[in-house]
Scaffold this motif. Structure first.
Motif, PDB file in Angstrom:
ATOM      1  N   ARG A   1      60.696  89.270  10.866  1.00  0.00           N
ATOM      2  CA  ARG A   1      61.452  88.016  11.048  1.00  0.00           C
ATOM      3  C   ARG A   1      62.535  88.201  12.083  1.00  0.00           C
ATOM      4  N   GLU A   2      63.290  89.291  11.960  1.00  0.00           N
ATOM      5  CA  GLU A   2      64.385  89.533  12.890  1.00  0.00           C
ATOM      6  C   GLU A   2      63.885  89.734  14.314  1.00  0.00           C
ATOM      7  N   LEU A   3      62.788  90.428  14.464  1.00  0.00           N
ATOM      8  CA  LEU A   3      62.239  90.633  15.799  1.00  0.00           C
ATOM      9  C   LEU A   3      61.794  89.313  16.417  1.00  0.00           C
ATOM     10  N   THR A   4      61.244  88.413  15.621  1.00  0.00           N
ATOM     11  CA  THR A   4      60.862  87.101  16.159  1.00  0.00           C
ATOM     12  C   THR A   4      62.087  86.254  16.484  1.00  0.00           C
ATOM     13  N   MET A   5      63.226  86.570  15.879  1.00  0.00           N
ATOM     14  CA  MET A   5      64.471  85.852  16.163  1.00  0.00           C
ATOM     15  C   MET A   5      65.272  86.557  17.268  1.00  0.00           C
ATOM     16  N   ASN A   6      64.619  87.475  17.958  1.00  0.00           N
ATOM     17  CA  ASN A   6      65.188  88.195  19.099  1.00  0.00           C
ATOM     18  C   ASN A   6      66.308  89.170  18.742  1.00  0.00           C
ATOM     19  N   SER A   7      66.348  89.630  17.515  1.00  0.00           N
ATOM     20  CA  SER A   7      67.200  90.773  17.157  1.00  0.00           C
ATOM     21  C   SER A   7      66.384  92.000  17.523  1.00  0.00           C
ATOM     22  N   ARG A   8      66.840  92.762  18.485  1.00  0.00           N
ATOM     23  CA  ARG A   8      66.040  93.877  18.968  1.00  0.00           C
ATOM     24  C   ARG A   8      66.641  95.238  18.672  1.00  0.00           C
ATOM     25  N   ARG A   9      67.909  95.266  18.380  1.00  0.00           N
ATOM     26  CA  ARG A   9      68.573  96.548  18.174  1.00  0.00           C
ATOM     27  C   ARG A   9      68.663  96.864  16.694  1.00  0.00           C
ATOM     28  N   PHE A  10      68.584  98.159  16.421  1.00  0.00           N
ATOM     29  CA  PHE A  10      68.547  98.657  15.048  1.00  0.00           C
ATOM     30  C   PHE A  10      69.650  98.043  14.197  1.00  0.00           C
ATOM     31  N   GLU A  11      70.895  98.087  14.708  1.00  0.00           N
ATOM     32  CA  GLU A  11      72.023  97.606  13.902  1.00  0.00           C
ATOM     33  C   GLU A  11      71.939  96.105  13.637  1.00  0.00           C
ATOM     34  N   GLU A  12      71.391  95.332  14.571  1.00  0.00           N
ATOM     35  CA  GLU A  12      71.211  93.890  14.339  1.00  0.00           C
ATOM     36  C   GLU A  12      70.201  93.659  13.214  1.00  0.00           C
ATOM     37  N   ILE A  13      69.112  94.400  13.271  1.00  0.00           N
ATOM     38  CA  ILE A  13      68.070  94.266  12.245  1.00  0.00           C
ATOM     39  C   ILE A  13      68.620  94.687  10.887  1.00  0.00           C
ATOM     40  N   GLN A  14      69.333  95.798  10.862  1.00  0.00           N
ATOM     41  CA  GLN A  14      69.905  96.268   9.597  1.00  0.00           C
ATOM     42  C   GLN A  14      70.894  95.254   9.036  1.00  0.00           C
ATOM     43  N   ALA A  15      71.768  94.738   9.880  1.00  0.00           N
ATOM     44  CA  ALA A  15      72.785  93.787   9.411  1.00  0.00           C
ATOM     45  C   ALA A  15      72.158  92.545   8.812  1.00  0.00           C
ATOM     46  N   GLN A  16      71.119  92.027   9.432  1.00  0.00           N
ATOM     47  CA  GLN A  16      70.534  90.763   8.982  1.00  0.00           C
ATOM     48  C   GLN A  16      69.560  90.918   7.817  1.00  0.00           C
ATOM     49  N   THR A  17      69.029  92.105   7.614  1.00  0.00           N
ATOM     50  CA  THR A  17      68.113  92.310   6.478  1.00  0.00           C
ATOM     51  C   THR A  17      68.835  92.840   5.244  1.00  0.00           C
ATOM     52  N   GLY A  18      69.943  93.567   5.454  1.00  0.00           N
ATOM     53  CA  GLY A  18      70.646  94.174   4.333  1.00  0.00           C
ATOM     54  C   GLY A  18      70.007  95.454   3.832  1.00  0.00           C
ATOM     55  N   ALA A  19      69.024  95.933   4.558  1.00  0.00           N
ATOM     56  CA  ALA A  19      68.349  97.171   4.161  1.00  0.00           C
ATOM     57  C   ALA A  19      69.155  98.386   4.614  1.00  0.00           C
ATOM     58  N   THR A  20      68.903  99.512   3.986  1.00  0.00           N
ATOM     59  CA  THR A  20      69.576 100.750   4.376  1.00  0.00           C
ATOM     60  C   THR A  20      69.012 101.238   5.712  1.00  0.00           C
ATOM     61  N   PRO A  21      69.761 102.090   6.414  1.00  0.00           N
ATOM     62  CA  PRO A  21      69.236 102.630   7.679  1.00  0.00           C
ATOM     63  C   PRO A  21      67.894 103.348   7.500  1.00  0.00           C
ATOM     64  N   GLN A  22      67.757 104.057   6.393  1.00  0.00           N
ATOM     65  CA  GLN A  22      66.509 104.775   6.142  1.00  0.00           C
ATOM     66  C   GLN A  22      65.335 103.802   5.969  1.00  0.00           C
ATOM     67  N   MET A  23      65.584 102.690   5.282  1.00  0.00           N
ATOM     68  CA  MET A  23      64.517 101.706   5.070  1.00  0.00           C
ATOM     69  C   MET A  23      64.099 101.067   6.395  1.00  0.00           C
ATOM     70  N   ILE A  24      65.085 100.721   7.217  1.00  0.00           N
ATOM     71  CA  ILE A  24      64.781 100.103   8.508  1.00  0.00           C
ATOM     72  C   ILE A  24      64.040 101.100   9.400  1.00  0.00           C
ATOM     73  N   ALA A  25      64.533 102.329   9.459  1.00  0.00           N
ATOM     74  CA  ALA A  25      63.898 103.351  10.298  1.00  0.00           C
ATOM     75  C   ALA A  25      62.450 103.571   9.881  1.00  0.00           C
ATOM     76  N   ALA A  26      62.214 103.652   8.582  1.00  0.00           N
ATOM     77  CA  ALA A  26      60.844 103.870   8.094  1.00  0.00           C
ATOM     78  C   ALA A  26      59.937 102.693   8.454  1.00  0.00           C
ATOM     79  N   ARG A  27      60.449 101.461   8.297  1.00  0.00           N
ATOM     80  CA  ARG A  27      59.617 100.284   8.607  1.00  0.00           C
ATOM     81  C   ARG A  27      59.333 100.200  10.096  1.00  0.00           C
ATOM     82  N   LEU A  28      60.353 100.440  10.923  1.00  0.00           N
ATOM     83  CA  LEU A  28      60.132 100.384  12.364  1.00  0.00           C
ATOM     84  C   LEU A  28      59.146 101.461  12.812  1.00  0.00           C
ATOM     85  N   LYS A  29      59.263 102.645  12.237  1.00  0.00           N
ATOM     86  CA  LYS A  29      58.340 103.734  12.587  1.00  0.00           C
ATOM     87  C   LYS A  29      56.907 103.363  12.211  1.00  0.00           C
ATOM     88  N   LYS A  30      56.724 102.786  11.029  1.00  0.00           N
ATOM     89  CA  LYS A  30      55.383 102.382  10.590  1.00  0.00           C
ATOM     90  C   LYS A  30      54.858 101.226  11.436  1.00  0.00           C
TER      91      LYS A  30
END
Length: 166
Positions: A31-60
């Motif tokens: 969702r965040e990527l379609t809303m043009n949030s491209r940077r890790f911290e933007e994605i983390q801030a808007q999802t509320g997920a931990t850095p580890q969760m975001i990193a794992a999802r982006l890697k997958k």
């Protein structure tokens, strides 16, 4: 047996797709990527997920070919994330989730979180996979998004709170 192995044993496309995008955090990252949030911290801030969760999802998502990393800073080394053609093809699924959520998970008084204008006809695109005004299929690149002021304020407050917590 893991999810990928189970999915490989079935021809069911829903079961196979679920192994790629079948959790809350992955859908919110997309969702965040379609809303043009491209940077890790933007994605983390808007999802509320931990850095580890975001990193794992982006890697997958990158391994599954939905996302590409692009360097935006050499010192320090920083990446932004962009949807590939495969990742962009998930957009109709997000539209369907949005339509269902707007219809069944909110009160009408709240208004739509995002209203879309269809560039093709210049009128409201509505909630469906086809424009409610002209009947043509909607594509992400043909939509002009306007966030509800309350939703925009919610997103801005979430980002400011995230920055303040760092």
């Amino acid at each position: 047996m893991n999810r990928d192995e189970l999915a490989a044993q079935t021809l069911c496309p829903v079961a196979r797709a679920e192994t790629v995008v079948g959790d809350r955090w992955t859908v919110l990252v997309l969702r965040e990527l379609t809303m043009n949030s491209r940077r890790f911290e933007e994605i983390q801030a808007q999802t509320g997920a931990t850095p580890q969760m975001i990193a794992a999802r982006l890697k997958k998502l990158e391994a599954d070919g939905l996302v590409e990393r692009h360097i935006y800073s050499q010192r320090p080394l920083r990446h932004e994330y962009r949807l590939t053609e495969k990742g962009d093809a998930f957009y109709p699924v997000l539209l369907a989730l949005r339509a269902w959520g707007e219809t069944w998970c909110k009160s009408p008084e709240e208004g739509r979180a995002i209203s879309y204008t269809h560039r093709v006809c210049g009128k409201s695109a509505g909630l469906g996979p086809v424009c409610e005004s002209c009947g043509k299929p909607v594509r992400r690149e043909d939509l002009i998004a306007e966030q509800n002021p309350s939703y925009r304020a919610e997103r801005e407050a979430r980002y400011e709170a995230f920055k303040a917590s760092r």
